[in-house]
Design a protein around this motif. Structure first.
Motif, short mmCIF file in Angstrom:
data_model
loop_
_atom_site.label_atom_id
_atom_site.label_comp_id
_atom_site.label_asym_id
_atom_site.label_seq_id
_atom_site.Cartn_x
_atom_site.Cartn_y
_atom_site.Cartn_z
N SER A 230 -12.68 -25.54 4.98
CA SER A 230 -13.20 -25.82 6.32
C SER A 230 -12.36 -26.87 7.04
O SER A 230 -12.38 -26.94 8.27
CB SER A 230 -14.65 -26.33 6.21
OG SER A 230 -14.67 -27.59 5.56
N LEU B 118 -21.38 -14.11 7.79
CA LEU B 118 -20.05 -13.86 8.33
C LEU B 118 -18.96 -14.47 7.45
O LEU B 118 -17.93 -13.84 7.17
CB LEU B 118 -19.95 -14.44 9.75
CG LEU B 118 -20.69 -13.70 10.85
CD1 LEU B 118 -20.69 -14.52 12.13
CD2 LEU B 118 -20.05 -12.33 11.11
N ARG B 119 -19.20 -15.70 7.00
CA ARG B 119 -18.18 -16.42 6.22
C ARG B 119 -17.90 -15.72 4.90
O ARG B 119 -16.73 -15.50 4.54
CB ARG B 119 -18.65 -17.86 5.98
CG ARG B 119 -17.66 -18.71 5.20
CD ARG B 119 -18.09 -20.16 5.21
NE ARG B 119 -19.37 -20.42 4.54
CZ ARG B 119 -20.51 -20.69 5.16
NH1 ARG B 119 -20.58 -20.72 6.47
NH2 ARG B 119 -21.61 -20.94 4.46
N THR C 281 -21.22 -16.16 15.62
CA THR C 281 -22.38 -16.44 14.78
C THR C 281 -23.69 -16.31 15.54
O THR C 281 -24.67 -15.74 15.05
CB THR C 281 -22.26 -17.85 14.17
OG1 THR C 281 -21.02 -17.94 13.45
CG2 THR C 281 -23.40 -18.14 13.23
N HIS D 121 -16.60 -20.30 12.98
CA HIS D 121 -17.89 -19.72 13.34
C HIS D 121 -18.15 -19.71 14.84
O HIS D 121 -19.18 -19.21 15.30
CB HIS D 121 -19.02 -20.49 12.66
CG HIS D 121 -18.96 -20.47 11.17
ND1 HIS D 121 -18.35 -21.46 10.43
CD2 HIS D 121 -19.40 -19.56 10.26
CE1 HIS D 121 -18.45 -21.17 9.14
NE2 HIS D 121 -19.08 -20.03 9.01
N ARG E 93 -12.64 -15.22 12.43
CA ARG E 93 -13.54 -15.70 13.48
C ARG E 93 -14.71 -14.74 13.60
O ARG E 93 -14.59 -13.55 13.33
CB ARG E 93 -12.82 -15.80 14.82
CG ARG E 93 -11.79 -16.91 14.90
CD ARG E 93 -11.29 -17.09 16.33
NE ARG E 93 -10.55 -18.34 16.46
CZ ARG E 93 -10.48 -19.04 17.58
NH1 ARG E 93 -11.08 -18.58 18.67
NH2 ARG E 93 -9.79 -20.15 17.64
N ALA F 90 -24.15 -17.58 9.87
CA ALA F 90 -22.85 -18.18 9.57
C ALA F 90 -22.44 -17.86 8.14
O ALA F 90 -21.28 -17.51 7.87
CB ALA F 90 -22.90 -19.68 9.79
#
Length: 450
Positions: A29, A109-110, A91, A59, A88, A106
């Protein structure tokens, strides 16, 4: 100069699971924790045969600050010659469309990005920088929400191809390692806000616990490890109860006696395994669902409605869990009653009894009116609301459970969602006076259907 803190537990963990090293994907991150992970793999790790690849997901929640973080990680990797991948995702849009919290969206998606990137980059594992303080916070959050031993076991150190080398390492140790090695990082300003429950625990609760016991975080983490091992043992024993179960398609059945003669804790886990096998997932099944199924096993013939379109049924000495009959979309015709699931619906040109009133047809309109289960992602804009919300989120707000959600009549006008029973009518379809189109809705009961 010999460093006093070289993260020994993380090194031991990595040597145990990857004795020959390998190409690994590091989730980075830009914060201190993940930058320590990347630095460890890029220095000591390379000597041990590791080849780190950095993956950063933006995000799109923090505007310019999020773009700054992405650029920071990209530049650091460029300076070190570390392969870098960025992703990308919107979110908030995903949270709105699927009725998820922003945190859930989040995470979804991550991890999808990390799995895809690991596959593309031919990495043998995904490494994240979750540490002992994260684990303690998770255990405390689960404790106050109400959970069993699985929740109190905290964050798993290994799950599938995801490994967490720092889970037995505290935040203070990582800070010391970063300072000793001059590891640069960026700070997420939202971590300093106490709006989120996790931040309140981090800033207000854990400091108090450390005052009571300086090793509070380590002890919570150790207790979570013990519970994790005990939970795994209980899962194996529960699986043994189901050795005689019959699995067919998306259903599973077992003798009621098998469950009733087992200790309650094992029986509950066996039921959870049955539900997970039928649904293909464990999420959203609660202690109340397990208790209802076990109660059914002990009281005779009957049926219990469950999430994901499942039902538990007892016939004789057999308890089965399988999918209910799928609710299909059907057209409503004027003055013609239609039985749909637990309801009888009749399309009328006047108000009569309980139901949903839609605006009348306008000139040139010939919209077919149908009833069916609400489709995933469908949204309603209710009167007075600032915007549309997913049916899922509206049901959550009204405490309508998953077991009921898929059986609520959703009314569609020419294919567009116009209303959902118990939720309301979309602003676009509100009646403008009389006449209107009225869908009379009667909830059927055993008494009314005999």
């Amino acid at each position: 100069m010999t460093m006093t803190n070289e993260l020994p537990s993380a090194r031991a963990f990595l040597r145990e699971h990857f004795p020959e090293g390998g190409r690994v994907l590091c989730a980075v991150s830009g914060g201190m924790d993940s930058m320590c992970l990347l630095a460890l793999l890029d220095t000591w790790g390379r000597r041990m045969g590791f080849v780190p690849v950095a993956a950063h997901f933006n995000h799109r929640l923090r505007g310019a600050a999020a773009d700054r973080d992405e650029a920071f990680v990209r530049d650091c990797c460029g300076e070190r010659g570390i392969p870098f991948a960025a992703g990308r995702g919107d979110t908030r849009a995903l949270a709105a469309s699927e009725g998820l919290s922003v945190e859930e969206a989040a995470r979804k998606l991550r991890y999808a990005f990390l799995e895809e990137t690991a596959d593309r980059e031919q990495c043998c594992a995904i490494l994240t920088a979750h540490h002992a303080d994260d684990n303690a916070e998770t255990v405390l959050l689960n404790l106050i929400r109400g959970t069993g031993s699985a929740g109190l076991a905290g964050i798993p150190q290994v799950r599938g191809n995801i490994y967490r080398p720092f889970l037995r390492t505290g935040r203070e140790q990582l800070a010391a390692y970063a300072a000793a090695h001059g590891i640069p990082h960026v700070e997420d300003e939202t971590n300093e806000l106490d709006g989120a429950a996790r931040n309140v625990l981090r800033h207000q609760v854990l400091p108090v616990l450390r005052e009571l016991n300086g090793r509070a975080v380590e002890n919570i983490s150790a207790a979570a490890g013990i519970l994790s091992r005990e939970s795994e043992g209980m899962e194996r024993l529960a699986a043994g109860l189901l050795e005689q179960a019959a699995f067919a398609g998306d259903g599973v059945s077992v003798s009621c006696r098998t469950l009733l003669e087992a200790p309650p804790a094992l029986a509950e886990r066996a039921v959870m395994q049955m539900l997970a096998a039928a649904a293909g997932r464990r999420k959203d099944f609660t202690a109340a669902h397990m208790a209802a199924v076990l109660d059914l096993a002990g009281r005779g013939a009957g049926e219990v409605t469950l999430p994901y379109g499942l039902a538990a049924r007892r016939e004789g000495d057999t308890l089965s869990v399988s999918r209910r009959e799928t609710m299909q979309r059907a057209e409503l015709r004027l003055n013609t009653p239609l039985r749909w699931g637990d309801y009888t619906l009749t399309l009328l040109d006047r108000r009569e009894g309980e139901g949903l009133a839609l605006r009348g047809r306008r000139a040139g309109e010939n919209r077919a009116v149908t009833v069916g289960p609400a489709a995933p992602g469908d949204r309603l804009t209710l009167p007075g609301a600032r915007g549309g919300r997913s049916v899922k989120r509206l049901c959550v707000d009204r405490h309508i459970g998953l077991d009921q959600r898929g059986r609520l009549p959703a009314i569609y006008a020419d294919g567009r969602l116009a209303a959902v029973w118990r939720l309301g009518v979309d602003a676009e379809y509100l009646p403008e006076g009389e006449p209107c189109r009225f869908i009379q809705i009667i909830k059927e009961t055993e008494e009314s259907s005999t």
